[in-house]
Design a protein around this motif. Structure first.
Motif, short mmCIF file in Angstrom:
data_model
loop_
_atom_site.label_atom_id
_atom_site.label_comp_id
_atom_site.label_asym_id
_atom_site.label_seq_id
_atom_site.Cartn_x
_atom_site.Cartn_y
_atom_site.Cartn_z
N ARG A 16 -4.91 -29.73 34.42
CA ARG A 16 -3.61 -30.17 34.77
C ARG A 16 -2.67 -29.50 33.95
N GLU A 17 -1.46 -29.42 34.87
CA GLU A 17 -0.26 -28.81 34.27
C GLU A 17 0.24 -29.51 32.98
N ALA A 18 0.62 -28.84 32.05
CA ALA A 18 1.32 -29.10 30.83
C ALA A 18 2.29 -28.45 30.15
N HIS A 19 3.55 -28.71 29.89
CA HIS A 19 4.49 -28.20 29.25
C HIS A 19 4.22 -28.02 27.83
N VAL A 20 3.99 -27.08 27.07
CA VAL A 20 3.58 -26.83 25.65
C VAL A 20 4.66 -26.27 25.17
N ILE A 21 5.50 -27.42 24.15
CA ILE A 21 6.72 -27.06 23.88
C ILE A 21 7.03 -26.95 22.38
N TYR A 22 7.67 -25.68 22.14
CA TYR A 22 7.98 -25.62 20.56
C TYR A 22 9.00 -26.44 20.18
N VAL A 23 8.70 -27.02 19.15
CA VAL A 23 9.80 -28.03 18.58
C VAL A 23 10.53 -27.31 17.50
N GLY A 24 9.73 -26.73 16.55
CA GLY A 24 10.43 -25.98 15.54
C GLY A 24 9.88 -25.97 14.19
N GLN A 25 10.01 -25.73 13.26
CA GLN A 25 9.39 -25.61 12.00
C GLN A 25 9.76 -27.01 11.25
N PHE A 26 8.66 -27.74 10.49
CA PHE A 26 8.81 -28.82 9.74
C PHE A 26 7.93 -29.01 8.71
N ASN A 27 8.48 -29.08 7.53
CA ASN A 27 7.75 -28.99 6.28
C ASN A 27 6.87 -27.90 6.23
N ASP A 28 7.28 -26.67 6.28
CA ASP A 28 6.49 -25.61 6.28
C ASP A 28 5.17 -25.40 7.33
N CYS A 29 5.14 -26.05 8.40
CA CYS A 29 4.41 -26.17 9.50
C CYS A 29 5.38 -25.93 10.76
N GLU A 30 4.64 -25.39 11.80
CA GLU A 30 5.29 -25.19 13.21
C GLU A 30 4.87 -26.86 13.91
N ALA A 31 5.89 -27.04 14.31
CA ALA A 31 5.84 -28.41 15.20
C ALA A 31 5.70 -28.12 16.85
N VAL A 32 4.66 -28.65 17.43
CA VAL A 32 4.64 -28.30 19.01
C VAL A 32 4.12 -29.60 19.59
N SER A 33 4.70 -29.90 20.78
CA SER A 33 4.13 -30.96 21.54
C SER A 33 3.89 -30.56 22.87
N VAL A 34 2.92 -31.45 23.36
CA VAL A 34 2.26 -30.99 24.82
C VAL A 34 2.72 -32.15 25.59
N ARG A 35 3.43 -31.98 26.86
CA ARG A 35 3.79 -33.00 27.77
C ARG A 35 3.14 -32.73 28.95
N THR A 36 2.16 -33.86 29.27
CA THR A 36 1.48 -34.06 30.53
C THR A 36 1.96 -35.19 31.38
N SER A 37 2.29 -35.26 32.68
CA SER A 37 2.57 -36.29 33.26
C SER A 37 3.49 -37.72 32.49
N GLY A 38 4.57 -37.22 31.83
CA GLY A 38 5.25 -37.98 30.98
C GLY A 38 4.90 -38.76 29.58
N HIS A 39 3.52 -37.91 29.44
CA HIS A 39 3.15 -38.34 28.06
C HIS A 39 3.12 -37.33 27.34
N ASP A 40 3.73 -37.37 25.82
CA ASP A 40 3.68 -36.47 24.79
C ASP A 40 2.71 -36.57 23.84
#
Length: 151
Positions: free
Chosen positions: A39-63
């Motif tokens: 399935r098509e997914a948007h893999v979104i860089y959210v930023g740095q958070f507490n010394d880690c990288e934050a990334v979210s994956v959005r598919t069909s309106g679900h994160d």
């Protein structure tokens, strides 16, 4: 037993696709469109958070939210709260967008603790710019949009 092993290998391969996409976005800091689990997914860089990288994956309106710490992918299993689009929050959003148009990128937290970030991705014609606008809370994606803004 062979069918069960095949199903396990397929699930492992799909998890590998997801982890690979998340790690790549964390490393490059670049949002991307990927095919995950067919399935098509948007893999979104959210930023740095507490010394880690934050990334979210959005598919069909679900994160689905992740932290990448020392190359280890951690599924947060969280649901981000909805952004309260009140007048004060909208003023902060408008200011961030305007500053991104003027300076290329901008970010600011609103009074409710949501982080709003915007950056220009390039120009379209003489007076239009593409903007990437992201709202996050506690390092999890709340909203993401690509907008064309013309002056």
């Amino acid at each position: 037993m062979l069918v069960l092993a095949g199903a396990s290998l397929a699930a492992f391969a799909q998890a590998g696709e997801l982890n690979e996409a998340v790690v790549t976005v964390a490393r490059t800091h670049q949002t991307t469109l990927a095919t995950i689990h067919g399935r098509e997914a948007h893999v979104i860089y959210v930023g740095q958070f507490n010394d880690c990288e934050a990334v979210s994956v959005r598919t069909s309106g679900h994160d689905q939210h992740f932290r990448i710490c020392d190359s280890k992918v951690i599924d947060r299993n969280t649901v981000a709260p909805k952004w309260p689009a009140g007048p004060d929050n909208k003023r902060v959003l408008a200011a961030v967008v305007q500053n991104a148009i003027l300076y290329g990128q901008a970010s600011q937290s609103d009074n409710d603790g949501y982080q709003i970030r915007a950056q220009t991705l390039g120009t379209v014609g003489a007076s239009c710019k593409n903007l990437d606008v992201l709202i996050s809370f506690d390092g999890d994606l709340v909203d993401h949009a690509l907008k064309k803004v013309c002056e």
